[in-house]
Each structure stands twice: as structure tokens, then as C-alpha cells.
Design an enzyme around this catalytic site. Structure first.
Site, PDB file in Angstrom:
ATOM      1  CE  LYS A 255       0.304  -0.764   5.631  1.00  0.00           C
ATOM      2  NZ  LYS A 255       1.122   0.358   6.580  1.00  0.00           N
TER       3      LYS A 255
ATOM      4  CB  SER B 162       4.552   2.579   7.806  1.00  0.00           C
ATOM      5  OG  SER B 162       5.119   1.653   8.467  1.00  0.00           O
TER       6      SER B 162
ATOM      7  CB  SER C 106       4.381  -1.429   7.414  1.00  0.00           C
ATOM      8  OG  SER C 106       3.509  -0.554   7.769  1.00  0.00           O
TER       9      SER C 106
END
Ligand code: GLN
Length: 489
Positions: free
Chosen positions: A81, A180, A156
Site C-alpha cells: 500500500k 480499511s 482504503s
């Protein structure tokens, strides 16, 4: 090997590389080819580290050639990420604010993956600074759901979930402040675990809300989640909140035995807010436990109604403090037209932070301001303690709590992005877990009529990830169907 290499699990890849059946270089090349074939449609990757990946793979192969023992993730291709600090490439947090930021150090989890001989393919998309539930808040690109390219991948960690689901990498690291990891895993149909707060080091994870943030893996199997968690967890002197705990064996916890397991169903989670199709999928999943000898018990989490309000006070307060450092002086974008210091702050921040990030900074500053601190922030902290107490009481009656991960399946782009409140409601079943600092996992539990994944969430006692993983693995092995491959495959 019958299965194409890019559909192999992390454990299968690791075994094949360790035994010499396949080289890490072959694995890396296969995944780079796969990314070339599908990422033009999925848009999960924000940075593709072609040379770096082949270099890391060659190093693993050289180690094998020297006869050295390979690590637990030998040759496993990983997408990171955008908010994990890496010396290689950029660490942008999917924000214009950090678009050119190069970290001088690696996050602890990144270091641990590398020490376990994993191979980094690059970085993947996310909502800006991890604020969002659809990855639509990314300043870089729009990531699609591999099951339906018109739909969001969740957020997210949407890039992580989409990349893993589309067979672009076997493993991705995400972060979970309010859902997330679990919510995108649910919406894309992969596995995602948020460990107990303190289980995994946060050093080098760009902070959103420091009392809630945790790092965890997104994978296609529960076994891979256990394997990765064994590698990344542990005390870190660089993170004072990381806990000192006995050595873990999460892989060993996957015994296939759930005798005596008590599964709690919180009555507040099975209401009209839950989409009927999601409810049916989750109830079918619970039937798998029931049919196999687990005891299903009714539990109550009476403060659930306050969770969203509490979360959006605490996370915005902490975010407003954490994001203050992006002022164009030490870090971040500096507006070229600024003539005065005041102008520099105002122009840089309003130009480089997206609307959701600005909204949260303003909300957070407000709830911390004098006069409002007691009314909002302090009160939210008190209710947070009550939410935690609800879970303590429930866990006297059960060993894991089962619930939906998300109230609905994935949705179309733009359908919630103009209505922040509706977007915030996507997190209704996940945020309490962060507020109570508990571990939670999402496991795929079927497809809706529209062909979109549903997810079962299991919540555990603090630091009982072993029980959580055992229960999740049992369901995955006994659910009686295969999730299949998304159409983008
Ligand atoms: N969707 C939630 C939010 O927008 C959770 C985000 C997260 O876990 N990072 O805050």
C-alpha cells in the site's frame, strides 16, 4: 503444476521456491506479465517496480544456489500500500501532498517481508491518507473491482484487495484504522485480517489515527494470512505501542478443529441496516459453524449505535494532529506562488490535500479546540471505553463474534462519493473493532445475484488471532463452494 503460477497461494509459491521446483525469478516474471495483462483494466498498481522485483528475485535465487535456507515467504510477490515507507520508490499516500516523497528508511513490516525473502512488485493504490471506503479519494487513479469494473474495490486498501483478487500478487500489505483491510477484502472477495492493536509494528506506516491504525495482510486464503502474520508481527523497539508477546505459530493454529467453539451473534448487527442478500450470505456462513458442532450464542453490543460518531471524532482529531507535519517545510508540497509564511501554509494545504482530507483536518481541529474538547473529544473517549466494555462482556459468552463485514456489496463509482455520511456508514460493522483494539478478519462468503462478493467478519479477543484464524480457516475449508475467479481474470 496445473494452476497457473499467478493463481498460486503464497504458501504454494513459498514451498515451490524452497524446494527448487520453480525459481523466484520465474514467479516474479509471471506476475509482472499478469500485471501487464490485467492492470490496465484494474488499475491497482501505482508504481510497478519491474527492475527491483527481478533484482530481489535474483537475490533469493542466488541464496538458494548457495545452499542457504530460504525465508518463510521465499519468492512471494507482494504489492505494498502507498503508505508504507520504502527506501525504494515513492511513498505518496496517494496524495499530491507527498507525490515526490522518498522515504529515507523502510517500515519495519517492509523490512520483515524482505528478510523473509518476499519480492516486492511495487506499490498499490489507496484512498488519500487512508481516508475513505472506496479508493475514490486517491489523487493518483481509480482502482476498479475485478468482479465488476464499474464498481469500487472498497477502501482504503482498495489497490491491495483488487491486486490480490485479480491474481496480480499473492499478498498485499494494507492498513486498517476503521475497516480499511476488511472492507475492501469483503468487497473484492479476498481475505483480510486486522490484527490486535499492538500485534504489528506501525513504524514506517504513515500515521492516520495513531490509536486505531494497524497493519495487516490481504491474501486469497486464510492460510496465507496466518503465514504473513507470523512473519510481520512482534515487538519493535521503534514502536512503543507494539506488544511483547510469546512467539506466534498462526500457521500451526489452523487445525481444522472447532470443537467447543462458541460463536456470538450480536443482535445489533443483524438489523434493517443490513442488506437482505448480505444477511442471507452471512447467515449461511454461520450455519456452517452450527452444522459442525460450534455453539451459536446470542450476544449484545448495546453501544454499537454510537460507534460511527465516536470513530469520526477520534480519527479526525488524531488525523488533524498527525497531518499537521505536512506543511511544505519539512515534508510535502510547497505552493510556488506563496509570498508569506501564512500564504505558504494556506496555499500548499488547500492545493495538495483532497476534499476528504481537508474535511477531516477541519473536523478534527474543531473537536480538539478549546471549548469543544470536552463536549466532543473527551466524550468520545468515554464512549469508546463503553464500546470496549460491551465486547468484554460479549466475550464472556463466546470465543469469536460473527457479523457481516460490510452492510452492502460493492457499489458503482460516484454513487456515494457526494455523500460523506453514506460513505461513512460503509464502516458500520468494522470500526468498533478498531475502537476496542480487537483483531478482526473478513473471509469471502459467496456472491450476490449481481455477482459481487459478500464477506463474513469474525472478531476475536485481544491477541487471540490464533482462535480467529482457526475459525476463519475452518469456514473457508468447509463452506462448500469455491469463490471462483473474477471475470477480469
Ligand atoms: N473508511 C474508514 C475511514 O474512512 C476507515 C479507513 C481506514 O481504516 N483507514 O476512515
Amino acid at each position: 503444476m496445473t494452476k497457473e503460477l499467478h493463481w498460486k497461494s503464497a504458501r504454494e509459491i513459498r514451498d515451490a521456491v524452497q524446494s527448487g521446483a520453480v525459481s523466484a525469478t520465474q514467479i516474479a516474471q509471471e506476475h509482472l506479465t499478469r500485471i501487464d495483462a490485467v492492470d490496465g483494466r484494474v488499475d491497482a498498481f501505482t508504481q510497478l517496480w519491474r527492475d527491483k522485483a527481478l533484482e530481489m528475485a535474483a537475490a533469493v535465487d542466488a541464496k538458494a544456489a548457495r545452499g542457504e535456507t530460504l525465508g518463510a515467504l521465499a519468492g512471494v510477490p507482494v504489492g505494498l500500500k502507498e503508505l508504507f515507507c520504502t527506501r525504494h520508490g515513492k511513498t505518496s499516500c496517494a496524495s499530491k501532498m507527498l507525490e515526490n516523497f522518498e522515504s529515507p528508511y523502510d517500515a519495519t513490516v517492509v523490512k520483515k517481508l524482505e528478510e523473509a525473502d518476499a519480492v516486492f512488485l511495487g506499490k498499490v493504490n489507496m484512498d488519500e491518507f487512508a481516508m475513505g471506503s472506496s479508493t475514490e479519494n486517491s489523487a493518483i487513479k481509480t482502482t476498479k473491482n475485478p468482479w465488476n469494473l464499474k464498481c469500487v474495490p472498497g477502501g482504503s486498501s482498495g489497490g491491495s484487495a483488487a491486486a490480490v483478487t485479480a491474481g496480480e500478487c499473492a499478498l498485499s500489505l494494507g492498513s486498517d484504522t476503521g475497516g480499511s483491510i476488511r472492507q475492501p477484502a469483503c468487497l473484492c472477495g479476498c481475505v483480510g485480517i486486522k490484527p490486535t492493536y499492538g500485534r504489528v509494528s506501525r513504524y514506517g506506516l504513515v500515521a492516520f489515527a495513531s490509536s486505531l491504525d494497524q497493519v495487516g495482510p490481504l491474501t486469497r486464503t486464510v492460510e496465507d494470512a496466518a503465514l504473513t502474520l507470523d512473519v510481520i508481527c512482534g515487538k519493535d523497539v521503534m514502536d512503543a505501542t507494539s506488544a511483547v508477546l510469546p512467539k506466534t505459530d498462526f500457521m500451526g493454529a489452523l487445525t481444522g478443529d472447532i470443537s467447543g467453539l462458541r460463536v456470538g451473534l450480536p443482535r445489533e448487527y443483524f438489523t434493517d441496516a443490513l442488506n437482505p442478500e448480505m444477511r442471507e450470505k452471512v447467515e449461511c456462513a454461520i450455519d456452517v459453524y452450527r452444522a459442525n458442532g460450534a455453539e451459536i450464542v446470542d450476544v449484545s453490543l448495546p453501544c454499537s449505535d454510537y460507534a460511527i460518531a465516536v470513530y469520526y471524532i477520534i480519527c479526525t482529531a488524531e488525523a488533524s494532529a498527525n497531518l499537521a507535519r505536512f506543511d511544505g517545510v519539512r515534508y510535502g508540497f510547497r505552493h510556488p506562488d506563496a509570498k508569506t509564511v501564512k500564504d505558504m501554509y494556506a496555499l500548499s494545504k488547500s492545493d495538495a490535500f483532497g476534499p476528504e482530507v481537508q474535511r477531516r483536518i477541519m473536523l478534527g481541529t474543531y473537536v480538539l479546540s478549546s471549548g469543544y474538547y470536552d463536549a466532543y473529544y473527551l466524550k468520545a473517549q468515554k464512549v469508546r471505553a463503553l464500546i470496549k466494555k460491551d465486547f468484554d462482556a460479549a466475550f464472556e459468552k463466546c470465543d469469536v463474534i460473527a457479523s457481516p463485514t460490510s452492510p452492502t456489496a460493492s457499489f458503482e463509482f460516484g454513487s456515494k462519493s457526494d455523500n460523506p455520511l453514506e460513505m461513512y456508514l460503509s464502516d458500520i460493522y468494522t470500526i468498533s473493532v478498531n475502537l476496542a483494539t480487537l483483531p478482526g478478519i473478513s473471509v469471502p462468503c459467496g456472491l450476490t445475484d449481481a455477482g459481487l462478493p459478500a464477506g463474513l467478519q469474525l472478531i476475536g479477543r485481544p491477541f487471540e488471532e490464533d482462535t480467529l484464524l482457526r475459525a476463519a480457516h475452518f469456514y473457508e475449508q468447509n463452506r462448500g463452494f469455491d469463490m471462483g475467479r473474477p471475470p477480469v481474470a
